[in-house]
Scaffold this motif. Structure first.
Motif, PDB file in Angstrom:
ATOM      1  N   GLY A  19      20.881  -0.180   4.556  1.00 41.00           N
ATOM      2  CA  GLY A  19      20.508  -2.245   3.360  1.00 41.00           C
ATOM      3  C   GLY A  19      19.515  -1.423   2.139  1.00 41.00           C
ATOM      4  N   GLU A  20      19.221  -3.211   2.140  1.00 43.83           N
ATOM      5  CA  GLU A  20      18.073  -2.742   1.153  1.00 43.83           C
ATOM      6  C   GLU A  20      17.132  -2.770   1.033  1.00 43.83           C
ATOM      7  OE1 GLU A  20      17.083  -6.794  -1.675  1.00 43.83           O
ATOM      8  OE2 GLU A  20      19.784  -6.764  -0.683  1.00 43.83           O
ATOM      9  N   ARG A  21      16.143  -2.300   0.266  1.00 44.66           N
ATOM     10  CA  ARG A  21      14.754  -1.231  -0.197  1.00 44.66           C
ATOM     11  C   ARG A  21      14.008  -2.695  -0.285  1.00 44.66           C
ATOM     12  NH1 ARG A  21      12.635   1.267  -5.314  1.00 44.66           N
ATOM     13  NH2 ARG A  21      12.253  -1.039  -5.802  1.00 44.66           N
ATOM     14  N   LEU A  22      12.534  -1.776   0.737  1.00 43.90           N
ATOM     15  CA  LEU A  22      11.679  -2.984   0.551  1.00 43.90           C
ATOM     16  C   LEU A  22      11.295  -3.770  -0.532  1.00 43.90           C
ATOM     17  CD1 LEU A  22       9.706  -4.952   2.456  1.00 43.90           C
ATOM     18  CD2 LEU A  22       8.495  -2.283   3.197  1.00 43.90           C
ATOM     19  N   GLN A  23      10.634  -4.452  -0.660  1.00 46.42           N
ATOM     20  CA  GLN A  23      10.033  -4.912  -1.994  1.00 46.42           C
ATOM     21  C   GLN A  23       9.048  -5.479  -2.001  1.00 46.42           C
ATOM     22  OE1 GLN A  23      11.051  -4.658  -5.191  1.00 46.42           O
ATOM     23  NE2 GLN A  23      12.683  -3.347  -4.885  1.00 46.42           N
ATOM     24  N   ILE A  24       7.798  -4.736  -2.724  1.00 43.67           N
ATOM     25  CA  ILE A  24       6.401  -5.974  -2.979  1.00 43.67           C
ATOM     26  C   ILE A  24       6.413  -5.785  -3.981  1.00 43.67           C
ATOM     27  CG2 ILE A  24       6.056  -5.315  -0.133  1.00 43.67           C
ATOM     28  CD1 ILE A  24       4.082  -3.297  -1.777  1.00 43.67           C
ATOM     29  N   LYS A  25       5.703  -6.933  -4.362  1.00 41.71           N
ATOM     30  CA  LYS A  25       4.398  -7.530  -6.006  1.00 41.71           C
ATOM     31  C   LYS A  25       3.605  -6.706  -6.329  1.00 41.71           C
ATOM     32  CE  LYS A  25       5.921 -12.243  -5.571  1.00 41.71           C
ATOM     33  NZ  LYS A  25       6.420 -12.517  -6.114  1.00 41.71           N
ATOM     34  N   ARG A  26       4.306  -6.496  -7.441  1.00 41.55           N
ATOM     35  CA  ARG A  26       3.392  -5.197  -8.008  1.00 41.55           C
ATOM     36  C   ARG A  26       1.565  -5.343  -7.774  1.00 41.55           C
ATOM     37  NH1 ARG A  26       3.513  -1.688 -12.319  1.00 41.55           N
ATOM     38  NH2 ARG A  26       1.822  -1.391 -13.567  1.00 41.55           N
ATOM     39  N   GLU A  38      -0.890  -2.996  -5.722  1.00 39.43           N
ATOM     40  CA  GLU A  38      -2.019  -2.562  -6.498  1.00 39.43           C
ATOM     41  C   GLU A  38      -3.093  -2.596  -6.101  1.00 39.43           C
ATOM     42  OE1 GLU A  38      -2.633  -5.068 -10.339  1.00 39.43           O
ATOM     43  OE2 GLU A  38      -1.356  -4.005 -11.073  1.00 39.43           O
ATOM     44  N   ARG A  39      -3.016  -3.832  -5.062  1.00 47.20           N
ATOM     45  CA  ARG A  39      -4.091  -3.844  -3.869  1.00 47.20           C
ATOM     46  C   ARG A  39      -4.377  -2.756  -2.564  1.00 47.20           C
ATOM     47  NH1 ARG A  39      -3.074  -9.784  -3.047  1.00 47.20           N
ATOM     48  NH2 ARG A  39      -2.203  -9.251  -2.663  1.00 47.20           N
ATOM     49  N   LEU A  40      -2.885  -1.978  -2.524  1.00 55.52           N
ATOM     50  CA  LEU A  40      -2.620  -1.380  -1.646  1.00 55.52           C
ATOM     51  C   LEU A  40      -3.115  -0.071  -1.794  1.00 55.52           C
ATOM     52  CD1 LEU A  40       0.547  -2.068  -0.616  1.00 55.52           C
ATOM     53  CD2 LEU A  40      -1.067  -2.712   0.649  1.00 55.52           C
ATOM     54  N   VAL A  41      -3.280  -0.095  -3.387  1.00 48.94           N
ATOM     55  CA  VAL A  41      -3.349   1.302  -4.388  1.00 48.94           C
ATOM     56  C   VAL A  41      -5.601   1.077  -4.559  1.00 48.94           C
ATOM     57  CG1 VAL A  41      -3.767   2.406  -5.982  1.00 48.94           C
ATOM     58  CG2 VAL A  41      -1.771   2.433  -5.296  1.00 48.94           C
ATOM     59  N   SER A  42      -5.664  -0.135  -4.521  1.00 50.62           N
ATOM     60  CA  SER A  42      -7.785  -0.528  -4.200  1.00 50.62           C
ATOM     61  C   SER A  42      -8.364   0.020  -2.220  1.00 50.62           C
ATOM     62  CB  SER A  42      -7.640  -1.463  -5.569  1.00 50.62           C
ATOM     63  OG  SER A  42      -9.558  -2.116  -4.798  1.00 50.62           O
ATOM     64  N   ASP A  43      -7.289  -0.351  -1.723  1.00 48.58           N
ATOM     65  CA  ASP A  43      -7.790  -0.593  -1.038  1.00 48.58           C
ATOM     66  C   ASP A  43      -7.540   0.752   0.220  1.00 48.58           C
ATOM     67  OD1 ASP A  43      -7.609  -3.402  -0.164  1.00 48.58           O
ATOM     68  OD2 ASP A  43      -6.045  -3.762   1.303  1.00 48.58           O
ATOM     69  N   ALA A  44      -6.993   1.693  -0.549  1.00 50.13           N
ATOM     70  CA  ALA A  44      -6.924   3.231   0.072  1.00 50.13           C
ATOM     71  C   ALA A  44      -8.383   3.346  -0.952  1.00 50.13           C
ATOM     72  CB  ALA A  44      -5.690   3.720  -0.640  1.00 50.13           C
ATOM     73  N   LEU A  45      -8.518   3.461  -2.044  1.00 49.48           N
ATOM     74  CA  LEU A  45      -9.360   4.263  -2.859  1.00 49.48           C
ATOM     75  C   LEU A  45     -11.147   4.051  -2.205  1.00 49.48           C
ATOM     76  CD1 LEU A  45      -8.186   3.532  -6.730  1.00 49.48           C
ATOM     77  CD2 LEU A  45      -8.674   6.239  -6.043  1.00 49.48           C
ATOM     78  N   ASP A  46     -10.943   2.378  -1.908  1.00 52.73           N
ATOM     79  CA  ASP A  46     -11.505   1.777  -0.776  1.00 52.73           C
ATOM     80  C   ASP A  46     -12.311   2.722   0.534  1.00 52.73           C
ATOM     81  OD1 ASP A  46     -12.580   0.776  -2.861  1.00 52.73           O
ATOM     82  OD2 ASP A  46     -11.945  -2.085  -1.809  1.00 52.73           O
ATOM     83  N   GLU A  93       0.616   3.547   4.330  1.00 52.42           N
ATOM     84  CA  GLU A  93       0.232   4.788   4.705  1.00 52.42           C
ATOM     85  C   GLU A  93       1.373   5.870   3.783  1.00 52.42           C
ATOM     86  OE1 GLU A  93       1.328   8.462   8.262  1.00 52.42           O
ATOM     87  OE2 GLU A  93       2.537   5.832   8.007  1.00 52.42           O
ATOM     88  N   GLU A  94       1.986   5.775   3.132  1.00 53.77           N
ATOM     89  CA  GLU A  94       2.501   6.662   1.931  1.00 53.77           C
ATOM     90  C   GLU A  94       1.623   6.118   0.794  1.00 53.77           C
ATOM     91  OE1 GLU A  94       4.380   9.095   1.533  1.00 53.77           O
ATOM     92  OE2 GLU A  94       4.965   8.275   3.861  1.00 53.77           O
ATOM     93  N   ILE A 104      -4.898   9.886 -12.167  1.00 53.25           N
ATOM     94  CA  ILE A 104      -5.162   9.456 -11.089  1.00 53.25           C
ATOM     95  C   ILE A 104      -2.709   8.841 -11.621  1.00 53.25           C
ATOM     96  CG2 ILE A 104      -4.229  10.217  -9.183  1.00 53.25           C
ATOM     97  CD1 ILE A 104      -6.804  10.421  -8.829  1.00 53.25           C
ATOM     98  N   TRP A 105      -1.995   9.434 -11.599  1.00 54.12           N
ATOM     99  CA  TRP A 105      -0.788   8.093 -11.476  1.00 54.12           C
ATOM    100  C   TRP A 105      -0.111   8.698 -10.091  1.00 54.12           C
ATOM    101  CZ3 TRP A 105      -0.022   6.478 -16.137  1.00 54.12           C
ATOM    102  CH2 TRP A 105      -0.129   6.985 -17.057  1.00 54.12           C
ATOM    103  N   ILE A 106       0.112   7.139  -9.835  1.00 54.05           N
ATOM    104  CA  ILE A 106       0.533   6.444  -8.393  1.00 54.05           C
ATOM    105  C   ILE A 106       1.525   5.897  -8.859  1.00 54.05           C
ATOM    106  CG2 ILE A 106       0.453   5.306  -6.497  1.00 54.05           C
ATOM    107  CD1 ILE A 106      -1.618   7.259  -6.495  1.00 54.05           C
TER     108      ILE A 106
END
Length: 119
Positions: free
Chosen positions: A3-10, A14-22, A92-93, A73-75
């Motif tokens: 099916g369709e790829r999962l979408q989340i707002k940018r 960005e919050r997920l990246v920030s959480d990973a850094l935290d 997780e990714e 660092i590019w994500i």
């Protein structure tokens, strides 16, 4: 994946990246030097690449490093969404990718990251 790829707002990504850094222990993040984290949709040369460290690892810096532009660092958001079926997969990714690229900043090789389960 079907099916369709999962979408989340940018902004949420960005919050997920920030959480990973935290989630990285302060003992490590306090040792990071002259590095920025950027989010882009894709790497233009390798569209399936999830992340990239572009710089001079801490273990390779010498006296000639003074005044260098920051390492980056590019994500890559779209590439991570491509391989994710759920928001938990994305989270997780993102964490794995952030840890992997920070490890390169500390001079840890891809081979060693594979051995440690962070590849």
């Amino acid at each position: 994946m079907s099916g369709e790829r999962l979408q989340i707002k940018r902004r949420k990504f960005e919050r997920l990246v920030s959480d990973a850094l935290d989630a990285i222990p302060v003992e490590l993040t306090s040792r990071m030097d002259n590095v920025v984290v950027q989010i882009e949709d894709r790497n233009p040369e390798e569209p399936s690449l999830l992340g990239l460290y572009d710089g001079i690892a801490l273990t390779s810096r010498d006296d000639g490093y003074a005044g260098a532009l920051p390492d980056t660092i590019w994500i890559y958001r779209e590439a991570i969404l491509d391989i994710s079926e759920t928001e938990d997969d994305i989270r997780e990714e993102v964490l794995i990718t952030v840890v992997h690229e920070i490890a390169h900043h500390f001079g840890i090789s891809d081979d060693r990251l594979h051995e440690l389960g962070w590849a």
